[in-house]
Design a protein around this motif. Structure first.
Motif, PDB file in Angstrom:
ATOM      1  N   LYS A 240      -7.248   0.697  11.132  1.00 40.11           N
ATOM      2  CA  LYS A 240      -6.007   1.318  10.679  1.00 40.11           C
ATOM      3  C   LYS A 240      -6.341   2.539   9.804  1.00 40.11           C
ATOM      4  CE  LYS A 240      -1.715   1.849   9.926  1.00 40.11           C
ATOM      5  NZ  LYS A 240      -0.895   2.367  11.056  1.00 40.11           N
ATOM      6  N   THR A 241      -5.521   3.602   9.926  1.00 46.93           N
ATOM      7  CA  THR A 241      -5.706   4.786   9.068  1.00 46.93           C
ATOM      8  C   THR A 241      -4.370   5.196   8.473  1.00 46.93           C
ATOM      9  OG1 THR A 241      -5.339   6.299  10.899  1.00 46.93           O
ATOM     10  CG2 THR A 241      -7.637   5.688  10.419  1.00 46.93           C
ATOM     11  N   THR A 242      -4.477   5.912   7.337  1.00 44.21           N
ATOM     12  CA  THR A 242      -3.308   6.571   6.759  1.00 44.21           C
ATOM     13  C   THR A 242      -3.831   7.803   6.022  1.00 44.21           C
ATOM     14  OG1 THR A 242      -1.323   6.288   5.394  1.00 44.21           O
ATOM     15  CG2 THR A 242      -3.334   5.240   4.603  1.00 44.21           C
ATOM     16  N   THR A 243      -2.973   8.532   5.361  1.00 44.30           N
ATOM     17  CA  THR A 243      -3.420   9.764   4.681  1.00 44.30           C
ATOM     18  C   THR A 243      -2.900   9.793   3.254  1.00 44.30           C
ATOM     19  OG1 THR A 243      -1.486  10.913   5.541  1.00 44.30           O
ATOM     20  CG2 THR A 243      -3.546  11.156   6.768  1.00 44.30           C
ATOM     21  N   ARG A 244      -3.623  10.629   2.454  1.00 44.83           N
ATOM     22  CA  ARG A 244      -3.179  10.894   1.084  1.00 44.83           C
ATOM     23  C   ARG A 244      -2.393  12.192   1.107  1.00 44.83           C
ATOM     24  NH1 ARG A 244      -2.462   9.981  -3.430  1.00 44.83           N
ATOM     25  NH2 ARG A 244      -4.004  11.167  -4.593  1.00 44.83           N
TER      26      ARG A 244
ATOM     27  N   THR B  67      -1.128   7.119  -4.022  1.00 47.71           N
ATOM     28  CA  THR B  67      -0.072   6.854  -3.053  1.00 47.71           C
ATOM     29  C   THR B  67      -0.587   7.228  -1.665  1.00 47.71           C
ATOM     30  OG1 THR B  67       0.836   9.047  -3.431  1.00 47.71           O
ATOM     31  CG2 THR B  67       1.822   7.201  -4.640  1.00 47.71           C
ATOM     32  N   VAL B  68      -0.070   6.543  -0.657  1.00 48.02           N
ATOM     33  CA  VAL B  68      -0.474   6.812   0.719  1.00 48.02           C
ATOM     34  C   VAL B  68       0.772   7.034   1.563  1.00 48.02           C
ATOM     35  CG1 VAL B  68      -2.618   5.501   0.566  1.00 48.02           C
ATOM     36  CG2 VAL B  68      -0.494   4.341   1.244  1.00 48.02           C
ATOM     37  N   ALA B  69       0.545   7.663   2.700  1.00 42.92           N
ATOM     38  CA  ALA B  69       1.689   7.994   3.566  1.00 42.92           C
ATOM     39  C   ALA B  69       2.356   6.744   4.118  1.00 42.92           C
ATOM     40  CB  ALA B  69       1.221   8.899   4.712  1.00 42.92           C
ATOM     41  N   SER B  70       1.529   5.732   4.420  1.00 42.49           N
ATOM     42  CA  SER B  70       2.095   4.512   5.006  1.00 42.49           C
ATOM     43  C   SER B  70       1.146   3.353   4.753  1.00 42.49           C
ATOM     44  CB  SER B  70       2.313   4.672   6.514  1.00 42.49           C
ATOM     45  OG  SER B  70       2.586   3.421   7.102  1.00 42.49           O
ATOM     46  N   ALA B  71       1.713   2.192   4.481  1.00 46.86           N
ATOM     47  CA  ALA B  71       0.877   0.996   4.305  1.00 46.86           C
ATOM     48  C   ALA B  71       0.914   0.107   5.541  1.00 46.86           C
ATOM     49  CB  ALA B  71       1.339   0.203   3.086  1.00 46.86           C
ATOM     50  N   ALA B  72       1.658   0.533   6.542  1.00 42.88           N
ATOM     51  CA  ALA B  72       1.807  -0.322   7.724  1.00 42.88           C
ATOM     52  C   ALA B  72       0.452  -0.561   8.376  1.00 42.88           C
ATOM     53  CB  ALA B  72       2.766   0.333   8.705  1.00 42.88           C
ATOM     54  N   GLY B  73       0.185  -1.802   8.674  1.00 43.71           N
ATOM     55  CA  GLY B  73      -1.076  -2.141   9.336  1.00 43.71           C
ATOM     56  C   GLY B  73      -2.180  -2.500   8.392  1.00 43.71           C
TER      57      GLY B  73
ATOM     58  N   THR C 157       3.221   1.583  -0.780  1.00 43.63           N
ATOM     59  CA  THR C 157       2.489   2.838  -0.579  1.00 43.63           C
ATOM     60  C   THR C 157       1.832   3.304  -1.864  1.00 43.63           C
ATOM     61  OG1 THR C 157       4.539   4.044  -0.936  1.00 43.63           O
ATOM     62  CG2 THR C 157       3.919   3.596   1.350  1.00 43.63           C
ATOM     63  N   THR C 158       1.910   2.534  -2.917  1.00 45.43           N
ATOM     64  CA  THR C 158       1.221   2.883  -4.159  1.00 45.43           C
ATOM     65  C   THR C 158       0.197   1.799  -4.462  1.00 45.43           C
ATOM     66  OG1 THR C 158       3.200   3.955  -5.019  1.00 45.43           O
ATOM     67  CG2 THR C 158       1.483   3.382  -6.603  1.00 45.43           C
ATOM     68  N   TRP C 159      -1.080   2.214  -4.342  1.00 49.01           N
ATOM     69  CA  TRP C 159      -2.157   1.231  -4.437  1.00 49.01           C
ATOM     70  C   TRP C 159      -2.921   1.422  -5.737  1.00 49.01           C
ATOM     71  CZ3 TRP C 159      -4.787   2.214   0.978  1.00 49.01           C
ATOM     72  CH2 TRP C 159      -3.902   1.787   2.005  1.00 49.01           C
ATOM     73  N   THR C 160      -3.264   0.296  -6.332  1.00 46.90           N
ATOM     74  CA  THR C 160      -4.238   0.328  -7.423  1.00 46.90           C
ATOM     75  C   THR C 160      -5.606   0.115  -6.794  1.00 46.90           C
ATOM     76  OG1 THR C 160      -2.636  -0.622  -8.943  1.00 46.90           O
ATOM     77  CG2 THR C 160      -4.956  -0.746  -9.574  1.00 46.90           C
TER      78      THR C 160
END
Lengths: 324, 666
Positions: B454-458, B470-476, B501-504
């Protein structure tokens, strides 16, 4: 039960033949010429529990050619010849009019000749007793009605090797017991010509014409080998259970089995014969009477059954014992 | 006989149980079986073993049996006086098993209104009786009395025991049972070394026949004429077809504990032993018994080896026993894809489905299921075959002259190794579909189900010290539990905010160094997590096996599979245990329900660009892995693959070729 300790006298002949590896005496000089005369006559047979039933049976006339001197027996007289004998059986028909006797011994090929004897007539059938064994002789007349009336019996062809039913060590025995198995429906016997066989329902189950407790026990000591010669002259495949030991099935239809096997219960097809050898165990038998030998199809009753328990309560039917 | 309303209700229950394809719950089982009794196959009554003495306590008593046409027949039989039965009536009598050389002690107490006894046909050793009184065939025990029979178990084999008193009545009334003597050689031998069998496939077929009029007369004390005996019921192990195929101990048949379904699998190199079928005829008539489907090899009669012969019909005489070895060799290996039948398959319009029901799978191929006419209910689980095994005296293949019924049971042939299944759906719970569909997992055919991490973007730039991103999407991505992601050459661990979408995050993990990353940087999961879901697995299945074959490829984009030269991805295959956290326990990659399949082979396994095929076995009941409720019959298998190269992270793609389960259906 006819039991006899086996004796042989022609040991010399046997040894001579064994030297040449012969198993069939054929036209050997030792072969005896045997003439047997049988009459097919009407008569009566006693029933277990009392009473009699009309039968047609074979009997040996006391005076040659005179069937009035013959008594029908159930089963017919036990005939015994030696292997190699030239046998002629003359059957005189003294049955009521309309009943031709058709004499036959399945497993034995007769010399060419007439097949049937009309009432009042006789037929002679000849053969060489080439192969030892237990044979059932009978009259096949009237589409089985004559057999059902009792026209059958045992023919024993004794092997040329003394004390061995089929001339092999596996068929050696000390005591011989012939068991002709048959059934009777007295209603049929009362009207053998007109009875509707669809209604045939046997009520007596007999060994050598007798139902327990009249059957004759087989006396044999522990360690002795008992040759049981079964002949099923009845209409039903019959399973006989021996309690307390196995019986070695050595022959069927007067032919030695290549794969003899032990059986606790052995089923003898209708019309067939079988020979088994039982070595009497040393231990105590299951019953105070001995080792029970009985019809496992539960034909252990005598006559009509009208009570709440099968009768006689003390046992009946196709049951006997080997008594050590 | 007495007609009752209860049996009609019972029929409905049977129909429902069959329609649902489920076994009767164990809690409903009748008591007359040992607690660990298997649902099919011969069951030995434990008795008590002390040293070389094997003791059984039997009681002769009366009771009733049920017949499939709704009748209830009064019987006499022997019951097991020991726990857990405690004298519960059963027909036929308990199966007594002993080992050659053991001293067998049978205590018999009598609650019948007349004297009774036991004889042991085929036991050549002396049977000593203690107590009782002499009878015609053996020592008897009067009403309310006891007698003890003692003998040394002789040659191994199949025997019967039965009443030796008032035989005509008592044997007909049901005072019979099986006696099995096992050789000292081992319990998985019938006789000698040439008669070794699969101990999981040992069957007893005890044949009997019943004239209910006679039984009724005994029940009410009326007169009867045994010369007019007319049998109406013909039983195997005390039951008539179709009751014969119910499980051992079925609660539907509380007094008839023994089923007689014969179940085998094609023999394979690892399952080469035949089944053993022990047959006993305790009836008063000879029964011609006819197996469909394959010859059986008779090896013994009356507890003695005989010259072995093959049969598709053999008459078993009254009071006789016969033993058979039965094997199934799938010589032709017909297969719908690779080895189709050389003849046209029958049009199903020409097939007959009894009351809209059938055992037929719709396909002639073992292990395949096919199309059936609309409205037909198939009792077939996974393409197994069913053959009749029955008396060929066809009046005996009836219940009170109505066919089919009576002296018949089924021979069930399961697919090799058991039922097998392919995934019917997939779930991506930490991965992105690259290409392929669930059907690619059904065959080892080189078509792949391919997933990428799985990928997402900053959306914004990242500093080296930043711990909340924060990330664009947490899906997956996993919704719970810590997990790693990669940005450029740095590994971050997500420790909180999963599912949002906000990760520690913890920075510079797994030997990497925290660094700054430009706007639009891609975050890539270090692992792929996806599962295949199998449907329609019946409750009560056992011995689940999971087979997975797949590979990992060096990039995430191409249709070919670039070689991964080293540092292979680590693969762990897990199965969902639904009992740990219910349906939610297997909903995402870090759910607690996922259970690593036990060695062998040990996991994780390093899997490169060459297909690796592995099979894991979960012995015993598979119920924990079979979903219930909304997930009824579902099994989920998770493939977790992770890869991290500390100095130069490289993308990878996980390709599955075959995912399969094999199990013993109930």
């Amino acid at each position: 039960m006819r039991t006899s300790v086996h004796r042989r006298t022609r040991v010399l002949v046997v040894l001579l033949l064994a030297t040449f590896g012969l198993s069939c005496v054929g036209s050997s000089a030792s072969a005896a010429t045997i003439s047997i005369e049988l009459c097919a006559v009407t008569g009566t047979a006693p029933l277990p529990g009392g009473g009699t039933v009309p039968i047609w049976g074979f009997g040996i006339p006391a005076a040659t050619g005179d069937c009035s001197s013959a008594t029908a027996s159930l089963p017919g007289p036990q005939l015994a010849v030696d292997q190699g004998d030239l046998v002629t059986i003359t059957v005189r028909n003294a049955l009521p009019p309309g009943h031709a006797v058709s004499f036959e011994i399945p497993g034995v090929t007769f010399d060419p000749g007439p097949a049937d004897a009309a009432p009042g007539a006789a037929v002679s059938r000849s053969f060489t007793a080439g192969r030892p064994g237990t044979y059932l002789y009978q009259s096949g007349g009237n589409a089985g009605r004559q057999e059902a009336m009792g026209l059958s019996g045992a023919l024993l062809v004794r092997s040329s090797v003394p004390g061995q039913a089929y001339g092999t060590p596996g068929t050696a025995y000390d005591v011989e017991a012939v068991l002709v198995l048959m059934a009777i429906d007295p209603a049929f016997n009362a009207a053998p010509d007109t009875f509707d066989l669809q209604n045939y329902r046997a009520t007596y189950w007999l060994i050598n014409g007798k139902g327990y407790p009249n059957t004759t026990p087989i006396s044999a000591a522990a360690g002795q080998r008992v040759l049981l010669r079964y002949l099923n002259a009845g209409y039903d495949n019959t399973s006989m259970t021996l309690l307390g030991t196995h019986q070695q099935v050595v022959a069927r239809d007067a032919r030695l089995l290549t794969n003899a096997f032990p059986a606790g219960t052995e089923t003898i097809p209708a019309g067939a014969t079988e020979d088994t050898v039982v070595t009497v165990p040393a231990g105590s038998p299951p019953s105070s009477h001995g080792f029970p030998l009985y019809n496992r199809q539960l034909h252990l009753t005598n006559g009509p059954q009208t009570g709440t328990s099968p009768t006689p309560a003390t046992g009946g039917g196709m049951l006997t014992f080997i008594q050590p | 006989m007495t007609r009752r309303t209860m049996p009609r209700f019972r029929r409905v229950m049977v129909a429902l149980a069959l329609a649902g394809g489920v076994a009767v719950p164990a809690s409903l089982h009748a008591s007359a079986l040992p607690p660990d009794a298997p649902p099919i196959g011969m069951i030995c009554t434990p008795g008590t073993v002390a040293g070389s003495t094997h003791t059984f306590n039997l009681v002769a008593k009366s009771g009733t049996i049920d017949t499939p046409d709704g009748n209830s027949v009064f019987m006499w039989s022997y019951a097991n006086a020991d726990a857990p039965d405690n004298g519960h009536f059963q027909s036929p009598g308990p199966v007594l098993c002993a080992t050659q050389g053991q001293t067998v002690v049978v205590h018999l107490s009598n609650t019948l209104p007349e004297a009774t006894s036991i004889v042991f046909p085929g036991q050549d050793a002396t049977v000593t009786a203690t107590g009782g009184t002499p009878g015609l065939l053996t020592t008897e025990v009067a009403t309310s009395g006891t007698v003890t029979y003692t003998f040394v178990a002789g040659q191994p084999g199949t025997y019967l025991y039965e009443s030796g008193s008032d035989v005509v009545k008592q044997v007909e009334m049901g005072l019979t049972g099986a006696l099995v003597i096992r050789p000292a050689l081992g319990a998985d031998y019938a006789y000698d070394t040439g008669t070794r069998f699969d101990p999981a496939r040992e069957y007893l077929l005890l044949l009997s026949d019943i004239d209910p009029d006679l039984h009724h007369a005994v029940e009410v004390g009326a007169t009867y004429d045994v010369n007019t005996l007319r049998n109406r019921y013909f039983a195997i192990n005390g039951r008539e077809f179709p009751d014969t195929i119910q499980d051992n101990g079925s609660a539907l048949l509380p007094n008839q504990p023994y089923g007689s379904l014969v179940r085998i699998q094609p023999n394979t190199a690892t399952n080469a032993r035949p089944a053993l079928v022990r047959m006993i005829n305790v009836g008063a008539v000879n029964h011609p018994f006819h197996p469909h489907g394959n010859h059986t090899r008779q090896i013994a009669q009356d507890g003695r080896l005989i010259a072995s012969t093959e049969h598709f019909g053999e008459t078993i005489g009254s009071g006789q026993t016969e033993d058979y070895l039965l094997r199934w060799d799938d010589q032709d290996n017909w297969d719908p894809a690779t080895n189709p039948l050389p003849v046209a398959q029958p049009n199903y319009r020409n097939l007959f489905f009894k009351d809209g029901n059938t055992w037929y799978s719709g396909s002639p191929y073992l292990g395949s299921k096919g199309t059936l006419p609309v409205g037909t209910t198939s009792q077939n689980l996974c393409g197994e075959w069913y053959f009749p095994l029955h008396s060929h005296a066809l009046n005996e293949f009836t219940n009170f002259d109505q066919g089919f019924g009576g002296m018949g049971t089924l021979l069930r042939v399961d697919p090799p190794g058991g039922c097998f299944g392919s995934p019917t759906s997939t779930g991506l719970i930490g991965a992105t579909l690259k290409s392929g569909a669930v059907t690619a997992l059904g065959l080892a055919d080189g078509t792949y189900y391919q997933v990428n991490p799985k990928t997402t973007t900053r959306p914004t730039a990242t500093t080296a010290a930043q711990t909340s991103i924060t990330v664009a999407s947490a899906a997956g991505f996993p919704t719970s539990g810590p997990y790693f992601v990669r940005v450029d050459n740095e590994i971050l661990q997500v420790t909180a905010g999963q599912g949002t979408t906000t990760w520690t995050v913890a920075r510079g993990q797994l030997g990497t160094t925290a660094a700054g990353h430009v706007t639009g940087s891609t975050l890539t999961a270090l692992a792929t997590d996806w599962y295949g879901a199998f449907g329609g697995v019946p409750a009560g299945s056992q011995n689940l096996k999971v087979l997975y074959k797949g590979r990992n490829c060096g990039v995430t984009t191409t249709a070919t599979c670039p070689v991964l030269p080293s540092n292979f991805p680590q693969q762990t295959v897990k199965v969902c245990n639904w009992t740990i956290a219910g349906a939610g326990g297997c909903s995402n990659a870090t759910s607690t329900g996922w259970t690593t399949l036990p060695a062998p082979p040990a996991q994780p396994q390093a899997v490169g660009s060459t297909d690796l095929s592995s099979t894991w076995t979960l012995p015993g009941p598979a119920d924990a892995y079979i979903g219930t409720g909304s997930y009824k019959g579902q099994i989920r298998v998770l493939v977790h693959t992770q890869r991290f190269t500390p100095t130069a992270p490289v993308a990878f793609s996980t390709w599955g070729d075959l995912m399969k389960i094999v199990y013993d259906a109930p």
